[in-house]
Design a protein around this motif. Structure first.
Motif, mmCIF file in Angstrom:
data_model
loop_
_atom_site.group_PDB
_atom_site.id
_atom_site.type_symbol
_atom_site.label_atom_id
_atom_site.label_comp_id
_atom_site.label_asym_id
_atom_site.label_seq_id
_atom_site.Cartn_x
_atom_site.Cartn_y
_atom_site.Cartn_z
ATOM 1 N N ASN A 67 -18.398 88.855 -9.035
ATOM 2 C CA ASN A 67 -18.402 89.924 -10.035
ATOM 3 C C ASN A 67 -19.825 90.150 -10.526
ATOM 4 O O ASN A 67 -20.687 90.518 -9.756
ATOM 5 N N ASP A 68 -20.114 89.866 -11.786
ATOM 6 C CA ASP A 68 -21.454 90.089 -12.329
ATOM 7 C C ASP A 68 -22.206 88.792 -12.571
ATOM 8 O O ASP A 68 -23.196 88.770 -13.276
ATOM 9 N N THR A 69 -21.753 87.685 -11.961
ATOM 10 C CA THR A 69 -22.353 86.378 -12.225
ATOM 11 C C THR A 69 -22.986 85.812 -10.963
ATOM 12 O O THR A 69 -22.390 85.826 -9.898
ATOM 13 N N LEU A 70 -24.205 85.319 -11.114
ATOM 14 C CA LEU A 70 -24.971 84.700 -10.033
ATOM 15 C C LEU A 70 -24.945 83.191 -10.250
ATOM 16 O O LEU A 70 -25.314 82.712 -11.317
ATOM 17 N N TYR A 71 -24.490 82.438 -9.249
ATOM 18 C CA TYR A 71 -24.437 80.979 -9.310
ATOM 19 C C TYR A 71 -25.486 80.427 -8.345
ATOM 20 O O TYR A 71 -25.534 80.823 -7.183
ATOM 21 N N PHE A 72 -26.343 79.509 -8.838
ATOM 22 C CA PHE A 72 -27.379 78.953 -7.975
ATOM 23 C C PHE A 72 -27.904 77.646 -8.565
ATOM 24 O O PHE A 72 -27.608 77.296 -9.702
ATOM 25 N N GLU A 73 -28.689 76.948 -7.753
ATOM 26 C CA GLU A 73 -29.357 75.731 -8.198
ATOM 27 C C GLU A 73 -30.756 76.108 -8.652
ATOM 28 O O GLU A 73 -31.448 76.879 -7.980
ATOM 29 N N THR A 74 -31.196 75.570 -9.786
ATOM 30 C CA THR A 74 -32.502 75.937 -10.333
ATOM 31 C C THR A 74 -33.627 75.455 -9.415
ATOM 32 O O THR A 74 -33.427 74.633 -8.531
ATOM 33 N N LYS A 81 -27.437 72.943 -11.472
ATOM 34 C CA LYS A 81 -26.651 74.139 -11.181
ATOM 35 C C LYS A 81 -26.613 74.999 -12.426
ATOM 36 O O LYS A 81 -26.481 74.494 -13.534
ATOM 37 N N THR A 82 -26.766 76.291 -12.230
ATOM 38 C CA THR A 82 -26.769 77.202 -13.362
ATOM 39 C C THR A 82 -26.101 78.507 -12.962
ATOM 40 O O THR A 82 -25.814 78.739 -11.792
ATOM 41 N N LYS A 83 -25.876 79.342 -13.942
ATOM 42 C CA LYS A 83 -25.327 80.662 -13.666
ATOM 43 C C LYS A 83 -25.936 81.667 -14.624
ATOM 44 O O LYS A 83 -26.339 81.325 -15.739
ATOM 45 N N ALA A 84 -26.032 82.891 -14.143
ATOM 46 C CA ALA A 84 -26.633 83.966 -14.934
ATOM 47 C C ALA A 84 -25.823 85.238 -14.728
ATOM 48 O O ALA A 84 -25.354 85.512 -13.623
ATOM 49 N N ILE A 85 -25.671 85.986 -15.801
ATOM 50 C CA ILE A 85 -25.021 87.289 -15.724
ATOM 51 C C ILE A 85 -26.050 88.297 -15.233
ATOM 52 O O ILE A 85 -27.178 88.329 -15.729
ATOM 53 N N ILE A 86 -25.670 89.114 -14.255
ATOM 54 C CA ILE A 86 -26.551 90.121 -13.688
ATOM 55 C C ILE A 86 -26.319 91.433 -14.433
ATOM 56 O O ILE A 86 -25.190 91.892 -14.534
ATOM 57 N N GLU A 100 -26.411 79.122 -19.920
ATOM 58 C CA GLU A 100 -26.607 77.814 -20.551
ATOM 59 C C GLU A 100 -27.691 77.831 -21.627
ATOM 60 O O GLU A 100 -27.651 77.057 -22.565
ATOM 61 N N THR A 101 -28.687 78.704 -21.477
ATOM 62 C CA THR A 101 -29.830 78.668 -22.393
ATOM 63 C C THR A 101 -30.035 79.953 -23.183
ATOM 64 O O THR A 101 -30.915 80.005 -24.038
ATOM 65 N N ASP A 102 -29.297 80.977 -22.903
ATOM 66 C CA ASP A 102 -29.474 82.295 -23.522
ATOM 67 C C ASP A 102 -30.820 82.929 -23.170
ATOM 68 O O ASP A 102 -31.237 83.894 -23.799
#
Length: 136
Positions: A67-74, A81-86, A100-102
């Motif tokens: 959907n609108d979320t990107l999952y990846f390793e920093t 592991k982190t995730k970010a809204i695109i 996780e960090t805003d």
């Protein structure tokens, strides 16, 4: 005749409505807290180049987009592991909002072809782009 016309409209609407208008594939640059970074997306992978000595030019890493979320390793010294809204915020601009960090990473699309095969040439061109962005 009317029925065929409406069938064509319906099929066209369904087909065009299912197209993904935004795509991350390509090359982006970002300036955050005075540090210039480039992010490259290719198929299901991404890599990063940065003036940060802990990152420099990373290897390609697998990503997953749901959907609108990107999952990846920093990237860098500490991997997590982190995730970010695109968020697509303009024609050539995308935001990654890290959950996780805003933190927000503003990515500006770079419309240039890059090659990673010649390391010296890559870093010379990277430094030219860094200087032209006046990130500091």
């Amino acid at each position: 005749m009317k029925r065929n016309f409406w069938n064509i409209i319906l099929i066209s609407t369904l087909f065009l409505g299912c197209q993904n208008t935004g795509t991350l594939f390509g090359n982006y640059s970002s300036c955050i807290d005075g540090e210039y970074t480039e992010v490259y997306f290719k198929k299901d992978s991404m890599r990063v180049a940065s003036e940060n000595v802990w990152v420099e030019l990373s290897k390609w890493r697998k990503i997953e987009i749901k959907n609108d979320t990107l999952y990846f390793e920093t990237f860098g010294e500490w991997r997590d592991k982190t995730k970010a809204i695109i968020k697509y915020v303009g024609t050539n601009n995308t935001e990654l909002n890290f959950l996780e960090t805003d933190a927000i990473l503003n990515l500006e699309r770079m419309n240039i072809e890059l090659t990673f095969k010649d390391s010296l040439k890559f870093w010379n061109e990277f430094n030219k782009r860094l200087i032209s962005k006046n990130c500091k």
